[in-house]
Write a protein that holds these residues in place. Sequence first.
Motif, short mmCIF file in Angstrom:
data_model
loop_
_atom_site.label_atom_id
_atom_site.label_comp_id
_atom_site.label_asym_id
_atom_site.label_seq_id
_atom_site.Cartn_x
_atom_site.Cartn_y
_atom_site.Cartn_z
N MET A 291 16.90 -21.33 120.85
CA MET A 291 17.05 -20.63 122.11
C MET A 291 18.39 -21.05 122.73
O MET A 291 18.70 -22.22 122.81
N THR A 292 19.11 -20.05 123.19
CA THR A 292 20.40 -20.33 123.78
C THR A 292 20.55 -19.60 125.11
O THR A 292 19.78 -18.71 125.43
N ILE A 293 21.55 -20.01 125.84
CA ILE A 293 21.90 -19.36 127.10
C ILE A 293 23.27 -18.74 126.92
O ILE A 293 24.20 -19.39 126.44
N ASP A 294 23.38 -17.48 127.32
CA ASP A 294 24.64 -16.75 127.19
C ASP A 294 25.29 -16.62 128.57
O ASP A 294 24.82 -15.85 129.40
N PRO A 295 26.35 -17.39 128.83
CA PRO A 295 27.00 -17.32 130.14
C PRO A 295 27.64 -15.96 130.42
O PRO A 295 27.95 -15.65 131.57
N ASN A 296 27.82 -15.13 129.39
CA ASN A 296 28.44 -13.81 129.56
C ASN A 296 27.40 -12.69 129.70
O ASN A 296 27.77 -11.53 129.83
N ALA A 297 26.13 -13.05 129.69
CA ALA A 297 25.08 -12.04 129.78
C ALA A 297 25.00 -11.48 131.20
O ALA A 297 25.51 -12.08 132.16
N ASP A 298 24.35 -10.33 131.32
CA ASP A 298 24.15 -9.71 132.63
C ASP A 298 23.18 -10.52 133.49
O ASP A 298 23.24 -10.47 134.71
N ARG A 299 22.29 -11.26 132.85
CA ARG A 299 21.28 -12.05 133.56
C ARG A 299 21.88 -13.41 133.92
O ARG A 299 22.47 -14.08 133.09
N PRO A 300 21.72 -13.85 135.18
CA PRO A 300 22.29 -15.14 135.59
C PRO A 300 21.79 -16.30 134.73
O PRO A 300 20.65 -16.28 134.23
N VAL A 301 22.64 -17.29 134.56
CA VAL A 301 22.33 -18.45 133.72
C VAL A 301 21.04 -19.14 134.17
O VAL A 301 20.21 -19.51 133.35
N TYR A 302 20.86 -19.31 135.48
CA TYR A 302 19.66 -20.01 135.94
C TYR A 302 18.39 -19.25 135.59
O TYR A 302 17.36 -19.85 135.29
N LYS A 303 18.46 -17.92 135.61
CA LYS A 303 17.28 -17.12 135.24
C LYS A 303 17.02 -17.22 133.74
O LYS A 303 15.87 -17.23 133.29
N GLN A 304 18.08 -17.30 132.95
CA GLN A 304 17.91 -17.49 131.51
C GLN A 304 17.23 -18.83 131.22
O GLN A 304 16.33 -18.91 130.38
N LEU A 305 17.66 -19.88 131.93
CA LEU A 305 17.04 -21.19 131.74
C LEU A 305 15.59 -21.16 132.19
O LEU A 305 14.71 -21.70 131.50
N ALA A 306 15.30 -20.52 133.31
CA ALA A 306 13.91 -20.40 133.78
C ALA A 306 13.08 -19.69 132.72
O ALA A 306 11.93 -20.10 132.44
#
Length: 143
Positions: free
Chosen positions: A1-16
Amino acid sequence: MTIDPNADRPVYKQLADLIRARIESGEYRPGQRLPAENHYVAEYGISRDSVRRAIAVLRGEGLIVTKLRGSRVREAGDADTISIAPGTQVTARMPTEPERKQLGIAEGVPILVITETHGETRKLPADRAIIEASTEASTDRAG
């Protein structure tokens, strides 16, 4: 599982989303302490603020509780079964801070407001109540 800082969804929501998935899969079990903020900062290369915002989202959803020594996956308490009579109204809402403290419920957990036909009102934590419709007079088997 990764977090994409360039995604449309904010980073904190991806982590949540990632932490929520770990809770739902059982990787993080009820009562288990979550890793420290520094762990998520190092693992995903995100800011401490993003981690704190993700934790706040999960706390608001009632999935975790945060105490002085970190956050833990919320444990489901034993539920009380409440019988209600026909005509009884049950509504759900978020509690006020005094109600939350009085009922001993975590942030993000709604309450059920039960209004009997004769006007009596009870408030119960939604995560610890089972509502059972009855054709007889209203009784509270939980006590």
